[in-house]
Design a protein around this motif. Structure first.
Motif, short mmCIF file in Angstrom:
data_model
loop_
_atom_site.label_atom_id
_atom_site.label_comp_id
_atom_site.label_asym_id
_atom_site.label_seq_id
_atom_site.Cartn_x
_atom_site.Cartn_y
_atom_site.Cartn_z
N ARG A 118 0.83 -1.21 0.00
CA ARG A 118 0.00 0.00 0.00
C ARG A 118 0.86 1.26 0.00
O ARG A 118 0.49 2.28 -0.57
N PRO A 122 1.74 2.18 -5.22
CA PRO A 122 1.15 3.26 -6.03
C PRO A 122 2.21 4.11 -6.74
O PRO A 122 2.02 4.51 -7.89
N ALA A 125 3.41 2.29 -9.81
CA ALA A 125 2.42 2.41 -10.89
C ALA A 125 2.53 3.80 -11.52
O ALA A 125 2.46 3.93 -12.75
N ARG A 165 -4.33 -10.91 -6.15
CA ARG A 165 -5.17 -9.71 -6.18
C ARG A 165 -4.35 -8.43 -6.31
O ARG A 165 -4.78 -7.47 -6.96
N LEU A 166 -3.17 -8.40 -5.73
CA LEU A 166 -2.30 -7.21 -5.90
C LEU A 166 -1.88 -7.08 -7.36
O LEU A 166 -1.81 -5.97 -7.89
N ARG A 168 -3.55 -7.81 -9.91
CA ARG A 168 -4.66 -7.24 -10.68
C ARG A 168 -4.75 -5.73 -10.52
O ARG A 168 -5.18 -5.02 -11.41
N GLU A 169 -4.36 -5.22 -9.35
CA GLU A 169 -4.46 -3.77 -9.10
C GLU A 169 -3.15 -3.04 -9.38
O GLU A 169 -3.08 -1.82 -9.23
N ALA A 170 -2.11 -3.78 -9.76
CA ALA A 170 -0.76 -3.21 -9.76
C ALA A 170 -0.57 -2.05 -10.73
O ALA A 170 0.16 -1.12 -10.45
N GLY A 171 -1.23 -2.10 -11.87
CA GLY A 171 -1.05 -1.05 -12.88
C GLY A 171 0.02 -1.44 -13.89
O GLY A 171 0.82 -2.36 -13.67
N GLU A 172 0.00 -0.71 -14.99
CA GLU A 172 0.90 -0.96 -16.13
C GLU A 172 2.37 -0.97 -15.69
O GLU A 172 2.80 -0.06 -14.96
N SER A 216 3.09 -11.96 -14.24
CA SER A 216 2.61 -11.30 -13.02
C SER A 216 1.46 -12.12 -12.46
O SER A 216 0.68 -12.71 -13.22
#
Ligand code: NAP
Length: 228
Positions: A118, A122, A125, A165-166, A168-172, A216
């Motif tokens: 957390r 970010p 990303a 799940r991380l 999936r949220e990780a970003g490009e 990933s």
């Protein structure tokens, strides 16, 4: 390309060896330790080998400690490109009798990587590049029967789920994977283990330095995918 890596729980065992291998590969290494004095002792060993590492204080089970670490790094202008969530505890004991081992296991093995993710993911990303390695265990694998101490197995299974799940949220540009080092000769693994720290750390190096088209959301051992 030189990147900056933060390895948690790196004052001994597999974490220290991951620092060694990343530094040898030319990356800037932040050696994470909850006790900075132990961190400096460990860093001295690497410096004696001609490797340059910086010690950072981080207790992954305490969100305030993780945030303080990130703030100190930001002040020094340091970005974390590679995050190796290595800190872990074994948490012996049964689920239904004796002291409850679950809270301690989850605090370090599951919520620790979430706390660091957390805080550091970010920014990865936002920069469009990052590698996150969750040091898990086949004792957290359903396919391998969730062996070992109960709370440890549950916490590592949860870490595996967190990895999916991380990712999936990780970003490009940000790749998130879990790995098992095998049974390794450390304070946790004991002297009878069949692997050296060099062997245990190798897959972390592989995952922290994946190329941009790398996987990933996977689970690896010996640089190869394994079943959850
Ligand atoms: P280890 O020798 O016991 O080292 C564990 C490290 O984690 C130590 O540096 C310890 O710091 C640190 N740590 C514990 N709680 C922490 C916290 N709250 N915040 C920050 N650091 C903390 O264990 P290891 O064998 O190197 O294990 C490393 C990782 O590999 C763990 O995630 C473990 O579950 C996994 N693993 C190990 C084996 C094996 O056979 N060894 C097998 C499968 C998976 P202190 O010195 O301050 O206690």
């Amino acid at each position: 390309m030189t990147k900056r890596a933060l390895v948690t729980g790196a004052n001994r065992g597999i974490g220290l060896e991951i620092c060694r291998q990343l530094a040898k590969a030319g990356h800037a290494v932040l050696l994470g330790a909850r006790d900075p004095a132990l961190g400096e002792e460990a860093a001295a060993k690497l410096r004696a080998e001609g490797l340059d590492v910086t010690v950072v204080e981080i207790d992954v089970s305490k969100p305030a400690s993780v945030k303080k670490c990130a703030a100190a790094l930001k002040k020094q202008g340091h970005d974390v490109d590679m995050l190796v969530n290595n800190a872990g505890v074994i948490a012996e004991g049964k689920l239904l009798s004796g002291p409850d081992p679950m809270k301690g296991a989850l605090a370090v093995n599951l919520l620790g990587p979430l706390n660091t993710a957390r805080v550091f993911m970010p920014a990865m990303a936002a920069r469009g590049w990052g590698r996150v390695v969750n040091v898990s265990s086949t004792w957290g694998s359903f396919e391998s029967g969730l062996e070992g101490p109960a709370a440890y197995a549950v916490s590592k299974a949860a870490l595996n789920a967190l990895t999916v799940r991380l990712a999936r949220e990780a970003g490009e540009g940000v790749l998130v994977n879990a790995m098992c080092p095998g049974w390794v000769r450390t304070r946790m693994g004991g002297d009878g283990a069949d692997r050296s720290v060099e062997e245990g750390a190798d897959t972390a190096l592989f995952l922290a330095t994946l190329p941009d088209d790398g996987p990933s959301g996977g689970f690896f051992r010996d640089r190869a995918p394994i079943a959850w």
